[in-house]
Motif scaffolding. Structure first.
Motif, PDB file in Angstrom:
ATOM      1  N   GLU A 132     -17.793  10.369  -2.656  1.00  0.00           N
ATOM      2  CA  GLU A 132     -17.556   9.231  -3.539  1.00  0.00           C
ATOM      3  C   GLU A 132     -16.161   9.283  -4.151  1.00  0.00           C
ATOM      4  OE1 GLU A 132     -20.414  10.850  -3.590  1.00  0.00           O
ATOM      5  OE2 GLU A 132     -22.042   9.392  -3.536  1.00  0.00           O
ATOM      6  N   PHE A 133     -15.730  10.480  -4.604  1.00  0.00           N
ATOM      7  CA  PHE A 133     -14.417  10.535  -5.216  1.00  0.00           C
ATOM      8  C   PHE A 133     -13.314  10.394  -4.187  1.00  0.00           C
ATOM      9  CE2 PHE A 133     -10.587  12.662  -6.684  1.00  0.00           C
ATOM     10  CZ  PHE A 133     -10.291  11.803  -7.719  1.00  0.00           C
ATOM     11  N   GLN A 134     -13.522  10.934  -3.000  1.00  0.00           N
ATOM     12  CA  GLN A 134     -12.506  10.790  -1.971  1.00  0.00           C
ATOM     13  C   GLN A 134     -12.278   9.314  -1.672  1.00  0.00           C
ATOM     14  OE1 GLN A 134     -13.330  12.979   1.599  1.00  0.00           O
ATOM     15  NE2 GLN A 134     -11.166  13.091   2.122  1.00  0.00           N
ATOM     16  N   ASN A 135     -13.363   8.547  -1.660  1.00  0.00           N
ATOM     17  CA  ASN A 135     -13.252   7.110  -1.461  1.00  0.00           C
ATOM     18  C   ASN A 135     -12.487   6.466  -2.612  1.00  0.00           C
ATOM     19  OD1 ASN A 135     -13.725   4.489  -0.424  1.00  0.00           O
ATOM     20  ND2 ASN A 135     -15.601   4.313  -1.640  1.00  0.00           N
ATOM     21  N   ALA A 136     -12.800   6.904  -3.853  1.00  0.00           N
ATOM     22  CA  ALA A 136     -12.112   6.357  -5.020  1.00  0.00           C
ATOM     23  C   ALA A 136     -10.624   6.675  -4.972  1.00  0.00           C
ATOM     24  CB  ALA A 136     -12.723   6.928  -6.301  1.00  0.00           C
ATOM     25  N   PHE A 137     -10.290   7.905  -4.620  1.00  0.00           N
ATOM     26  CA  PHE A 137      -8.895   8.278  -4.582  1.00  0.00           C
ATOM     27  C   PHE A 137      -8.141   7.536  -3.490  1.00  0.00           C
ATOM     28  CE2 PHE A 137      -5.474  10.936  -2.885  1.00  0.00           C
ATOM     29  CZ  PHE A 137      -4.636  10.895  -3.982  1.00  0.00           C
ATOM     30  N   GLN A 138      -8.767   7.407  -2.322  1.00  0.00           N
ATOM     31  CA  GLN A 138      -8.109   6.685  -1.236  1.00  0.00           C
ATOM     32  C   GLN A 138      -7.884   5.223  -1.609  1.00  0.00           C
ATOM     33  OE1 GLN A 138      -6.868   9.462   0.643  1.00  0.00           O
ATOM     34  NE2 GLN A 138      -6.795   7.656   1.960  1.00  0.00           N
ATOM     35  N   THR A 139      -8.864   4.641  -2.303  1.00  0.00           N
ATOM     36  CA  THR A 139      -8.689   3.259  -2.775  1.00  0.00           C
ATOM     37  C   THR A 139      -7.493   3.158  -3.707  1.00  0.00           C
ATOM     38  OG1 THR A 139     -11.062   2.844  -2.599  1.00  0.00           O
ATOM     39  CG2 THR A 139      -9.797   1.343  -3.990  1.00  0.00           C
ATOM     40  N   ALA A 140      -7.384   4.106  -4.637  1.00  0.00           N
ATOM     41  CA  ALA A 140      -6.265   4.091  -5.582  1.00  0.00           C
ATOM     42  C   ALA A 140      -4.939   4.281  -4.859  1.00  0.00           C
ATOM     43  CB  ALA A 140      -6.453   5.189  -6.626  1.00  0.00           C
ATOM     44  N   LYS A 141      -4.925   5.173  -3.886  1.00  0.00           N
ATOM     45  CA  LYS A 141      -3.680   5.491  -3.191  1.00  0.00           C
ATOM     46  C   LYS A 141      -3.208   4.347  -2.304  1.00  0.00           C
ATOM     47  CE  LYS A 141      -1.661   9.095  -0.265  1.00  0.00           C
ATOM     48  NZ  LYS A 141      -1.929  10.369   0.466  1.00  0.00           N
ATOM     49  N   GLU A 142      -4.154   3.653  -1.667  1.00  0.00           N
ATOM     50  CA  GLU A 142      -3.799   2.653  -0.665  1.00  0.00           C
ATOM     51  C   GLU A 142      -3.721   1.237  -1.214  1.00  0.00           C
ATOM     52  OE1 GLU A 142      -6.766   3.201   2.295  1.00  0.00           O
ATOM     53  OE2 GLU A 142      -6.057   5.216   2.860  1.00  0.00           O
ATOM     54  N   TRP A 143      -4.215   1.017  -2.424  1.00  0.00           N
ATOM     55  CA  TRP A 143      -4.266  -0.341  -2.963  1.00  0.00           C
ATOM     56  C   TRP A 143      -2.862  -0.898  -3.178  1.00  0.00           C
ATOM     57  CZ3 TRP A 143      -8.620  -3.227  -3.646  1.00  0.00           C
ATOM     58  CH2 TRP A 143      -8.454  -4.461  -4.287  1.00  0.00           C
ATOM     59  N   GLN A 144      -2.671  -2.118  -2.742  1.00  0.00           N
ATOM     60  CA  GLN A 144      -1.398  -2.800  -2.967  1.00  0.00           C
ATOM     61  C   GLN A 144      -1.516  -3.622  -4.240  1.00  0.00           C
ATOM     62  OE1 GLN A 144       1.381  -2.309  -0.985  1.00  0.00           O
ATOM     63  NE2 GLN A 144       0.048  -0.728  -0.092  1.00  0.00           N
ATOM     64  N   HIS A 145      -0.794  -3.222  -5.262  1.00  0.00           N
ATOM     65  CA  HIS A 145      -0.920  -3.872  -6.560  1.00  0.00           C
ATOM     66  C   HIS A 145       0.023  -5.067  -6.663  1.00  0.00           C
ATOM     67  CE1 HIS A 145      -2.461   0.256  -7.841  1.00  0.00           C
ATOM     68  NE2 HIS A 145      -3.476  -0.558  -7.975  1.00  0.00           N
ATOM     69  N   ASN A 146      -0.503  -6.235  -6.350  1.00  0.00           N
ATOM     70  CA  ASN A 146       0.284  -7.447  -6.567  1.00  0.00           C
ATOM     71  C   ASN A 146       0.359  -7.726  -8.064  1.00  0.00           C
ATOM     72  OD1 ASN A 146       0.554  -7.896  -3.762  1.00  0.00           O
ATOM     73  ND2 ASN A 146      -1.501  -8.793  -3.714  1.00  0.00           N
ATOM     74  N   MET A 147       1.492  -8.236  -8.493  1.00  0.00           N
ATOM     75  CA  MET A 147       1.666  -8.468  -9.920  1.00  0.00           C
ATOM     76  C   MET A 147       0.909  -9.723 -10.360  1.00  0.00           C
ATOM     77  SD  MET A 147       3.432  -5.878 -10.697  1.00  0.00           S
ATOM     78  CE  MET A 147       4.412  -5.968 -12.186  1.00  0.00           C
ATOM     79  N   PRO A 148       0.257  -9.684 -11.518  1.00  0.00           N
ATOM     80  CA  PRO A 148      -0.474 -10.851 -12.019  1.00  0.00           C
ATOM     81  C   PRO A 148       0.479 -11.961 -12.443  1.00  0.00           C
ATOM     82  CG  PRO A 148      -0.461  -9.095 -13.637  1.00  0.00           C
ATOM     83  CD  PRO A 148       0.143  -8.521 -12.397  1.00  0.00           C
ATOM     84  N   PRO A 149      -0.014 -13.195 -12.582  1.00  0.00           N
ATOM     85  CA  PRO A 149       0.859 -14.338 -12.925  1.00  0.00           C
ATOM     86  C   PRO A 149       1.631 -14.153 -14.222  1.00  0.00           C
ATOM     87  CG  PRO A 149      -1.307 -15.102 -12.209  1.00  0.00           C
ATOM     88  CD  PRO A 149      -1.402 -13.611 -12.337  1.00  0.00           C
ATOM     89  N   TRP A 150       1.049 -13.456 -15.177  1.00  0.00           N
ATOM     90  CA  TRP A 150       1.709 -13.304 -16.482  1.00  0.00           C
ATOM     91  C   TRP A 150       2.761 -12.200 -16.490  1.00  0.00           C
ATOM     92  CZ3 TRP A 150       0.734  -8.341 -17.719  1.00  0.00           C
ATOM     93  CH2 TRP A 150      -0.460  -7.774 -17.288  1.00  0.00           C
ATOM     94  N   ALA A 151       2.894 -11.483 -15.382  1.00  0.00           N
ATOM     95  CA  ALA A 151       3.802 -10.331 -15.361  1.00  0.00           C
ATOM     96  C   ALA A 151       5.247 -10.712 -15.637  1.00  0.00           C
ATOM     97  CB  ALA A 151       3.702  -9.608 -14.020  1.00  0.00           C
ATOM     98  N   GLY A 152       5.626 -11.930 -15.284  1.00  0.00           N
ATOM     99  CA  GLY A 152       7.010 -12.352 -15.482  1.00  0.00           C
ATOM    100  C   GLY A 152       7.284 -13.001 -16.825  1.00  0.00           C
ATOM    101  N   VAL A 153       6.284 -13.066 -17.682  1.00  0.00           N
ATOM    102  CA  VAL A 153       6.469 -13.688 -19.001  1.00  0.00           C
ATOM    103  C   VAL A 153       7.378 -12.809 -19.853  1.00  0.00           C
ATOM    104  CG1 VAL A 153       5.292 -14.390 -21.112  1.00  0.00           C
ATOM    105  CG2 VAL A 153       4.238 -14.837 -18.880  1.00  0.00           C
TER     106      VAL A 153
END
Length: 413
Positions: A3-24
């Motif tokens: 379970e944790f290996q899955n959690a860590f891989q998700t964290a490592k591989e996730w592409q964090h697109n910036m939310p709409p308010w990020a440029g405010v």
């Protein structure tokens, strides 16, 4: 482990697109210290002769005082320190050790003591924090290896909700707070995992799970173990949220998703990075932070944290206190923890730097919303962070203490 290996891989591989308010672009007012201190002064007017706060409960009082303590710590002042120090000592005279039967309540007070110690260096506060750590250990409130199984998983590291002999609930908030206290005590003691050697065949991932060989550092190992239980049994990788509790006697998992349970684990991951310099912790902390700040159940499209389902307009009478009114403030606080750790440790990965910038924008948006939509202009604040302002209460004022603290941190030169 899986379970944790899955959690860590998700964290490592996730592409964090910036939310709409990020440029405010949000710029705090020139008189920011005066604005935040005014909110604190108003809140402290509700302090009772016994040191507790009128209109709110025991654990909420600890959180309000913690927010004020962090305001001093993160703004580099000690304006409120003496009053807070005397208040906690007054509370302790009525509640020896700042302890009651609820482990999470007690641990909230331990956190306030740690922060006060970090400001003033008074050993009284460190002694109380360590006393609470020993209390949790001595009450057999932590599941040992192989002691309890639930759905074919070992509950090692889980902390029971209370110290009652027949307590049947283990939950993520008591376990997360125990991990946070342990990590903070390890940092204070200067006893980091880098001073010990792991068996060469053990990976860093195993260390995060708490299955490494004894390190000789009790605080770090306790933190690893309790955090490891959460990540194995109460963490949902797909949206990076921490689930609530397991009722052992009923044989059921309670999958409520409150912002404060996720917030504490985010803070623990950041602190464990500081204590061990293991990059997995920073990767995980940044991932949880990104997902939390764009969680549609907690954050509005304009970037304001409301956690509407827990304590939102139309769901509650704003005049009535409720434990959930301050859940979102704990998430804001631990976004500040991560921001502080990134700055203090010089974490230079692109993801860490981008996360720090996003936290700064998010906090400033939430502070600005308080000023524009949730105040009467006299330093008093209501419970709806996205507005409209209805009425000030002790519980609504308590909830904004962390906003006042973290906005000082992210705008500090």
């Amino acid at each position: 482990m899986a379970e944790f290996q899955n959690a860590f891989q998700t964290a490592k591989e996730w592409q964090h697109n910036m939310p709409p308010w990020a440029g405010v672009q949000v710029h705090p007012p020139q008189n920011l210290p005066e604005v935040t201190q005014r909110a604190i002064d108003i809140y402290m007017m509700s302090r009772q002769p016994n040191g507790e706060m009128g209109g709110i409960g025991w654990w909420q009082a600890a959180n309000g005082y913690t927010g004020i303590t962090l305001h001093d710590y993160w703004s580099g002042t000690n304006k409120n320190y003496e009053q807070l120090a005397q208040t906690l000592k007054q509370c302790e005279r009525n509640h020896p050790g700042l302890i009651n039967e609820f482990n999470d309540d007690t641990l909230w007070w331990a956190m306030c003591c740690v922060h006060l110690y970090n400001i003033g260096g008074d050993p009284w506060f460190l002694d109380k924090a360590k006393g609470i750590y020993r209390h949790i250990q001595g009450k057999n409130s932590i599941c040992g290896r192989g002691q309890i199984q639930f759905q074919n998983q070992d509950m090692e590291g889980a902390c029971f909700w209370t110290t009652k002999p027949d307590e049947g609930q283990i939950n993520s908030i008591s376990s997360g707070l125990l991990a946070e206290l342990s990590a903070r005590l390890a940092i204070i003691e200067g006893s980091t995992n880098s001073k010990t050697e792991k068996h060469p065949h053990l990976s860093k991932l195993q260390a995060v799970l708490g299955h490494s060989q004894p390190s000789g550092n009790e605080y770090i190992e306790t933190a690893r173990c309790s955090l490891g239980w959460i990540l194995r049994c109460r963490y949902r990788p797909r949206d990076a949220v921490v689930l609530d509790a397991i009722r052992l006697k009923k044989g059921e998992a309670v999958d409520w998703t409150f912002s404060y349970t996720t917030g504490v684990v985010l803070g623990v991951a950041a602190l464990m990075y500081e204590a061990t310099k293991e990059e997995e912790y920073m990767t995980l902390a940044c991932h949880i932070a990104h997902r939390a700040m764009r969680n549609g159940s907690w954050v509005e499209d304009n970037g304001v944290l409301t956690e509407h389902g827990s304590y939102g307009k139309g769901n509650h009478d704003p005049a009535k206190n409720d434990d959930s009114v301050g859940f979102k403030s704990v998430l804001i606080r631990h976004l500040g923890t991560l921001y502080e750790v990134i700055r203090r440790t010089g974490a230079s990965s692109p993801e860490a730097q981008r996360t720090a910038g996003l936290i700064r924008t998010f906090v400033n948006i939430n502070f600005e919303s308080q000023q524009q939509r949730n105040t009467n202009g006299n330093g008093q604040y209501g419970p709806w962070w996205n507005g409209p302002f209805e009425l000030p209460t002790s519980h609504s004022q308590m909830a904004v203490m962390d906003v006042m603290a973290v906005v000082m941190l992210v705008n500090r030169a």
